[in-house]
Write an enzyme that holds these catalytic residues in place. Structure first.
Site, PDB file in Angstrom:
ATOM      1  N   GLY A 229       0.943  -1.220   0.093  1.00  0.00           N
ATOM      2  CA  GLY A 229      -0.021  -0.070  -0.030  1.00  0.00           C
ATOM      3  C   GLY A 229       0.964   0.938   0.027  1.00  0.00           C
ATOM      4  O   GLY A 229       1.879   1.196  -0.588  1.00  0.00           O
ATOM      5  N   SER A 230       0.299   2.287   0.688  1.00  0.00           N
ATOM      6  CA  SER A 230       0.880   3.835   0.509  1.00  0.00           C
ATOM      7  C   SER A 230       1.991   3.726   1.523  1.00  0.00           C
ATOM      8  O   SER A 230       2.481   2.951   2.739  1.00  0.00           O
ATOM      9  CB  SER A 230      -0.017   4.745   0.906  1.00  0.00           C
ATOM     10  OG  SER A 230      -0.007   4.717   2.336  1.00  0.00           O
ATOM     11  N   GLU A 249       5.684  -3.412   0.895  1.00  0.00           N
ATOM     12  CA  GLU A 249       5.752  -3.107  -0.576  1.00  0.00           C
ATOM     13  C   GLU A 249       4.875  -1.858  -0.709  1.00  0.00           C
ATOM     14  O   GLU A 249       3.816  -1.890  -0.785  1.00  0.00           O
ATOM     15  CB  GLU A 249       5.172  -4.280  -1.457  1.00  0.00           C
ATOM     16  CG  GLU A 249       5.811  -5.360  -1.165  1.00  0.00           C
ATOM     17  CD  GLU A 249       7.211  -5.386  -1.735  1.00  0.00           C
ATOM     18  OE1 GLU A 249       7.669  -4.654  -2.356  1.00  0.00           O
ATOM     19  OE2 GLU A 249       8.096  -6.347  -1.072  1.00  0.00           O
ATOM     20  N   LEU A 250       5.808  -0.711  -1.057  1.00  0.00           N
ATOM     21  CA  LEU A 250       4.994   0.591  -1.000  1.00  0.00           C
ATOM     22  C   LEU A 250       5.035   1.273  -2.322  1.00  0.00           C
ATOM     23  O   LEU A 250       4.815   0.544  -3.406  1.00  0.00           O
ATOM     24  CB  LEU A 250       5.747   1.331   0.161  1.00  0.00           C
ATOM     25  CG  LEU A 250       5.912   0.997   1.321  1.00  0.00           C
ATOM     26  CD1 LEU A 250       6.618   1.642   2.550  1.00  0.00           C
ATOM     27  CD2 LEU A 250       4.591   0.375   1.943  1.00  0.00           C
ATOM     28  N   CYS A 287       2.250   0.494  -8.636  1.00  0.00           N
ATOM     29  CA  CYS A 287       3.689   1.109  -8.088  1.00  0.00           C
ATOM     30  C   CYS A 287       4.701   1.165  -9.198  1.00  0.00           C
ATOM     31  O   CYS A 287       5.259   2.032  -8.957  1.00  0.00           O
ATOM     32  CB  CYS A 287       3.923   0.282  -6.700  1.00  0.00           C
ATOM     33  SG  CYS A 287       2.510   0.228  -5.599  1.00  0.00           S
ATOM     34  N   GLU A 381       4.033   9.872  -5.917  1.00  0.00           N
ATOM     35  CA  GLU A 381       3.297   8.962  -6.758  1.00  0.00           C
ATOM     36  C   GLU A 381       2.011   9.429  -7.167  1.00  0.00           C
ATOM     37  O   GLU A 381       1.137   9.486  -6.348  1.00  0.00           O
ATOM     38  CB  GLU A 381       3.247   7.645  -5.976  1.00  0.00           C
ATOM     39  CG  GLU A 381       2.738   6.389  -6.866  1.00  0.00           C
ATOM     40  CD  GLU A 381       2.745   5.073  -6.106  1.00  0.00           C
ATOM     41  OE1 GLU A 381       2.858   4.034  -6.628  1.00  0.00           O
ATOM     42  OE2 GLU A 381       2.545   5.109  -4.585  1.00  0.00           O
TER      43      GLU A 381
END
Length: 481
Positions: A229-230, A249-250, A287, A381
């Site tokens: 996520g963020s 996992e950003l 991402c 992002e």
């Protein structure tokens, strides 16, 4: 697809006191109603996962592999149904949803293969010193404990697969929390897992609201957290539980670099086509979508019109239409945020070369040039169908520009020069460097993850299995070696 969906509590279906409506980002229709577990039911699921730790870790490899193989096969059989479910709840164009199902099929198959060969052990002679005479060390890996997997909305099936499959492969119980906007694909995975012979308590799928996530994060019986996520939420989780093992996992703001040697007509056509497709696939909600294009000045003027034309050729519209390339974002609020960032950049001097229009939750594929370095869309992002173009004068400037970011997930470098490829691999501060293609390439068996604000740890089936386990050594004494 408007029936109430039960959740999965310790391997069985259950309903709670409340429900959650899942609506289509495309037209707002009701896709399904999901039962929400009570606090007591969440406690029951966590207690079950904790109680089955030893039993599940000791499950024979063939049992875990058979369960994973079964899920993989069943996904193949139900591909079209699952793809349409993903498209309905997520707004993802059907062509991309089918691809997501195919990837999840592979993830479960890879995990079955790894489960069969995992933990064979590594033997090490210790008689290399006199004090180790007659001794042999055998090192194997064991689960750290039950896993809390927290999945995002953008890949509602495959990123759930990346949480569940490695956990099953190593024998670690898992509590999966899907994104509230897209829980239906995760619940369908639960349906397939329920057809297997995995022990009760080994897995649960709990669609709890985000405001109830902190209690799960803090629970000491869930020592491993795998979050996608963020960056804001991910690092807040890590900071709140510093003694837990976290895989994060950003975000990213993926860069595609086009070097001077990538200069033929065929080269530039390929680069433009790939950049346009993967700046906009999933509505840019990936991402590793292409957000920044960094091109050598010697090819820039020839590349830009190709990119603009390829972006304008992207077919937008109903995600259920096989011809659609770009569907809506996950919500109108998400589209409004992208709209605001583009307007800010244009107001600061950026040139709008394509797109720039919003219609509800949909945002037109957009290309910007001359974007100020301090604009939000340059630094953050975007998570939408927008790419920015920048001209550079050298390879070193290109690589410095890639690194001028708080993120470091993946980068793509279009070059034929093998030495340049190795220089990129050494210089770029990212978790993955893709040569001859966009940063959006991911094979589900390879290590995947980032540095800096893009996270910690690695996914990819075998690498996640390592993350979910730890090494334990046993020393045998009195042997004749």
């Amino acid at each position: 697809m408007t029936s109430t969906h039960a959740f999965w509590l310790a391997g069985r279906q259950a309903t709670g006191e409340d429900t959650l409506d899942v609506t289509s980002p495309w037209d707002g229709r009701l896709v399904g109603t999901v039962a929400v577990p009570t606090e007591a039911q969440v406690e029951e699921a966590v207690a079950a996962a904790h109680s089955v730790l030893n039993e599940f870790a000791a499950t024979p490899a063939h049992v875990r592999a058979a369960a994973l193989d079964h899920v993989s096969r069943r996904l193949v059989e139900r591909t079209e149904e699952v793809a349409r479910l993903i498209s309905a709840e997520n707004g993802k164009p059907l062509k991309w949803a089918r691809g997501e199902v195919g990837r999840a099929v592979s993830v479960f198959r890879f995990a079955a293969e790894e489960a069969r060969r995992f933990n064979g052990g590594e033997a090490q002679r210790l008689d290399t010193d006199a004090g180790g005479a007659g001794r042999l060390a055998l090192t194997r890996r064991f689960p750290r404990g039950a896993v809390l997997g927290i999945a995002p909305f953008n890949f509602p099936l495959n990123l759930c697969a990346h949480k569940i499959a490695p956990a099953v492969a190593v024998g670690a119980p898992i509590i999966l929390k899907p994104a509230p906007a897209t829980p239906l694909s995760a619940l369908l995975l639960g349906e397939l897992l329920a057809e297997t012979e995995l022990p009760a308590g080994a897995w649960s799928v709990l669609p709890v609201p985000n405001d109830r996530m902190p209690a799960l994060v803090q629970d000491e019986r869930l020592p491993v957290i795998s979050f996608t996520g963020s960056d804001k939420v991910g690092f807040a989780i890590m900071d709140s539980v510093p003694r837990k093992h976290c895989t994060l996992e950003l975000g990213g703001n993926g860069a595609a670099v086009v070097l001077a040697d990538y200069a033929s007509e065929q080269d530039l056509d390929w680069a433009a086509t790939r950049i346009a497709a993967f700046a906009n696939y999933q509505g840019g909600q990936s991402c590793i979508s292409v957000q920044r294009v960094i091109a050598d000045s010697s090819v820039y003027e020839r590349l830009v019109p190709r990119i603009v034309a390829a972006v304008e050729a992207q077919v937008t519209g109903d995600p259920a239409d096989d011809a659609t390339d770009v569907g809506p974002l996950v919500s109108e609020d998400a589209a409004k945020r992208v709209e605001a960032w583009v307007e800010e950049a244009v107001g600061a001097g950026a040139q709008l070369l394509a797109g720039g229009k919003r219609d509800g939750a949909s945002y037109a594929p957009t290309v910007l040039s001359e974007v100020p370095a301090d604009a939000t869309i340059s630094r953050e992002e975007v998570f939408g169908p927008v790419l920015t173009l920048r001209r550079v004068e050298s390879e070193s400037e290109a690589f410095e520009t890639v690194n001028d970011s708080k993120y470091g997930l993946q980068a793509g470098v279009f070059t034929h020069d093998l030495q340049a490829a190795f220089r990129a691999h050494r210089a770029l501060e990212v978790g993955g460097v893709i040569i001859g293609d966009v940063p959006s390439y991911r094979a589900d068996q390879m290590p995947y993850g980032g540095v800096k604000q893009s996270g910690v740890g690695r996914e990819g089936v075998r690498f996640a299995m390592d993350d979910y386990t730890y090494e334990r050594v046993m020393v045998l004494t009195g042997l004749t070696l």
